[in-house]
Design a protein around this motif. Sequence first.
Motif, short mmCIF file in Angstrom:
data_model
loop_
_atom_site.label_atom_id
_atom_site.label_comp_id
_atom_site.label_asym_id
_atom_site.label_seq_id
_atom_site.Cartn_x
_atom_site.Cartn_y
_atom_site.Cartn_z
N MET A 421 0.84 -1.20 0.00
CA MET A 421 0.00 0.00 0.00
C MET A 421 0.88 1.25 0.00
O MET A 421 1.97 1.24 0.58
N PRO A 422 0.42 2.34 -0.62
CA PRO A 422 1.19 3.59 -0.59
C PRO A 422 1.14 4.23 0.79
O PRO A 422 0.26 3.91 1.62
N GLU A 423 2.09 5.12 1.05
CA GLU A 423 2.09 5.87 2.30
C GLU A 423 0.98 6.92 2.29
O GLU A 423 0.65 7.47 1.25
N VAL A 424 0.39 7.16 3.47
CA VAL A 424 -0.55 8.28 3.61
C VAL A 424 0.29 9.54 3.80
O VAL A 424 1.06 9.65 4.75
N VAL A 425 0.14 10.48 2.87
CA VAL A 425 0.97 11.70 2.86
C VAL A 425 0.07 12.91 2.63
O VAL A 425 -0.75 12.91 1.70
N THR A 426 0.21 13.92 3.46
CA THR A 426 -0.55 15.16 3.25
C THR A 426 0.16 16.02 2.22
O THR A 426 1.34 15.80 1.90
N HIS A 427 -0.54 17.02 1.70
CA HIS A 427 0.05 17.93 0.73
C HIS A 427 1.27 18.63 1.33
O HIS A 427 2.29 18.80 0.66
N GLU A 428 1.14 19.03 2.61
CA GLU A 428 2.24 19.75 3.26
C GLU A 428 3.47 18.86 3.45
O GLU A 428 4.60 19.32 3.30
N GLN A 429 3.24 17.58 3.76
CA GLN A 429 4.37 16.65 3.90
C GLN A 429 5.08 16.45 2.57
O GLN A 429 6.32 16.37 2.52
N PHE A 430 4.30 16.37 1.49
CA PHE A 430 4.91 16.23 0.16
C PHE A 430 5.72 17.48 -0.19
O PHE A 430 6.86 17.36 -0.68
N ILE A 431 5.17 18.65 0.07
CA ILE A 431 5.88 19.89 -0.25
C ILE A 431 7.17 19.99 0.55
O ILE A 431 8.22 20.35 0.02
N GLU A 432 7.10 19.63 1.84
CA GLU A 432 8.29 19.70 2.69
C GLU A 432 9.37 18.73 2.23
O GLU A 432 10.54 19.10 2.09
N SER A 433 8.98 17.45 2.00
CA SER A 433 9.98 16.45 1.60
C SER A 433 10.46 16.68 0.17
O SER A 433 11.64 16.48 -0.15
N GLY A 434 9.56 17.11 -0.72
CA GLY A 434 9.93 17.36 -2.12
C GLY A 434 10.88 18.52 -2.25
O GLY A 434 11.89 18.44 -2.99
N SER A 435 10.61 19.61 -1.56
CA SER A 435 11.50 20.78 -1.64
C SER A 435 12.86 20.47 -1.04
O SER A 435 13.90 20.94 -1.53
N LYS A 436 12.86 19.63 0.02
CA LYS A 436 14.13 19.25 0.65
C LYS A 436 14.95 18.38 -0.29
O LYS A 436 16.17 18.55 -0.40
N ALA A 437 14.28 17.44 -0.98
CA ALA A 437 15.00 16.56 -1.91
C ALA A 437 15.60 17.34 -3.07
O ALA A 437 16.72 17.06 -3.53
N LEU A 438 14.86 18.33 -3.57
CA LEU A 438 15.34 19.13 -4.70
C LEU A 438 16.20 20.31 -4.24
O LEU A 438 16.68 21.09 -5.08
N LYS A 439 16.33 20.47 -2.91
CA LYS A 439 17.13 21.56 -2.33
C LYS A 439 16.63 22.92 -2.82
O LYS A 439 17.41 23.78 -3.25
N MET A 440 15.31 23.08 -2.72
CA MET A 440 14.66 24.32 -3.14
C MET A 440 13.92 24.91 -1.94
O MET A 440 13.38 24.16 -1.12
N PRO A 441 13.86 26.24 -1.86
CA PRO A 441 12.98 26.85 -0.85
C PRO A 441 11.54 26.44 -1.12
O PRO A 441 11.16 26.24 -2.29
N ILE A 442 10.76 26.32 -0.07
CA ILE A 442 9.37 25.87 -0.23
C ILE A 442 8.60 26.78 -1.18
O ILE A 442 7.82 26.30 -2.02
N SER A 443 8.82 28.09 -1.09
CA SER A 443 8.10 29.03 -1.96
C SER A 443 8.44 28.77 -3.43
O SER A 443 7.57 28.82 -4.31
N ASP A 444 9.73 28.49 -3.73
CA ASP A 444 10.13 28.21 -5.12
C ASP A 444 9.55 26.88 -5.58
O ASP A 444 9.14 26.73 -6.74
N PHE A 445 9.51 25.89 -4.67
CA PHE A 445 8.96 24.57 -5.00
C PHE A 445 7.48 24.69 -5.36
O PHE A 445 7.01 24.12 -6.34
N GLU A 446 6.75 25.46 -4.56
CA GLU A 446 5.31 25.64 -4.81
C GLU A 446 5.07 26.37 -6.13
O GLU A 446 4.15 26.04 -6.88
N ARG A 447 5.94 27.34 -6.42
CA ARG A 447 5.80 28.09 -7.68
C ARG A 447 6.16 27.23 -8.88
O ARG A 447 5.49 27.25 -9.91
#
Length: 549
Positions: A421-447
């Motif tokens: 089964m996939p992990e239960v992940v909120t939008h905020e958790q995805f944004i936090e982990s995704g921006s960290k993986a890509l080494k981007m500020p959260i605001s740049d990741f969202e944009r």
Amino acid sequence: MTENNKTFFQTIGSLNKNFWIASNMELFERWAWYGMFNILGLYLVGSTDDGGLGFNHIQKGSIMGNITAILYLLPVFFGVIADRIGYKLSLTIAYIIMIAGYYLMGEVNTYWSVYMIFLFVAIGAAFFKPVASAIVARNTDESTGTLGFGIFYMMVNIGGFVGPFMSSTLRNAYGYKIIFIQAAIVIGINLLILLFFYKEPKVERPKDSIGKAIGDSLKGIFEALKDIRLSILLLLMICFWVMFNQLFYTLPNFIDDWVDSSAISHWIIENVPFLKQSFVDKDTGLIKPEQFSNLDALMIIMLQIPISYFVTKMRHINAVIRGAIVATIGVGLTFYTHSVWFTILGTMIFAIGEMMSSPTVSSFIALITPKGKEGLYQGTYFLPVAAGNFFTGFIAGNLYQSWSDKLSLLQKEMGKRNIEMPEVVTHEQFIESGSKALKMPISDFERQFDLKAEKVDWATVETSFREFATTKGVDISNVHLPFSKNEYFALAEQKLGMDHWQMVEMLWNTYNPNKIWYVIVGIGLFSIVTLWIYDRMIIRPREKNMKEI
């Protein structure tokens, strides 16, 4: 004590304008608080595609337990400040803080932002709490005080009923955020009442500094706690409040996870359809969990006066003990089974026990208070309430997460069956982990992935995110895309070949999530037994000595 020779209506008529203003402000403040708090546990752990925040129960317990405990400790200090800066200014500060705080609670969605904004609301509520009752005390005398405070506490329960009822009705149409907007608007009404109708009487304010007064207040509390009758009683009452709080912290989530109320919701739809908006959840077709808890407030409005009269025939400590017995039976029934009828019956029985015990504790403290130390002893009343809320957070949080949370138990079951089964992940958790993986500020990741759009196309986000990571040569295998709790349940049902309630029954029979009732009832029984020992070893011998004197 002055005898009241006035008739009931003459006594009512003698209550002045400021008394009625304070009582109505209490009603609106409780409307806002309970309209938010009774639904807060559902909102915090609710699935993100239903408008909830998707937190786990440990986070929920921490937010609700810690902050509410702080709320009940702060009036010790804020009451001192209010006496020196004036009640009108104190209430103005409280209302401005609460208006801003309630509104912002609907705008934030991460754990720490919710925690801090809720703390902000609690500071405002703690500023309000001692002032409203002080205005009532200032505007009543010996002949009107009993009736005046009776009316005041009736307003508390009316607000405590209307708030959740209105929130439950509104969230069906507008989602969870409306409950925070409603709270802000209701407190705004209080601010207008205060500014345009409340007149601050001219009274001589204390001359000592706020710091000295707070220090004296703390010294006074420690002095009161040296009285073994009081200190032991307060310690024992912590268990009572832990048991009591389960109705608001834990029961709504337990109902949401395990109780099938479709029989009642179908009856309402067919026979009283005008109540559908208030009682029936538009997504699940079940009775909204908060309406079961609200039955407690309705029972108090209808039965508090006759039960209070019935309790006057008992010794105070006996009323507290018997009320605790009834409340423990009630709360035990609500968690013992997932039958909706036991939920209703248990809540009604609990309400009767609450009406016997809760108001009597304050009265009993007054009874054991040495003459001239009434304010000092009554100031300790909120200490076990604060501690009870703090410890409730562990039961509604850590223990519920481990023993009774439907999602956690389903995840365990899917793991045992080796079903991927996939992990239960909120939008905020995805944004936090995704921006960290890509080494981007959260605001740049969202944009970059257009995550601030009014409606996000998550299929497009997934494709563009993977392509972007590939071009940058970044490993995103540990980054999970948003996947809600509801989506997890739906996929699990599909893979198990069960409908929702078949899956719930399987989890119930396998993991016995109702075993949390052992702990809750055990705490209630401990409270009952220790209060009985307290009566036999401390109170009765002193009563006997007093009679001999």
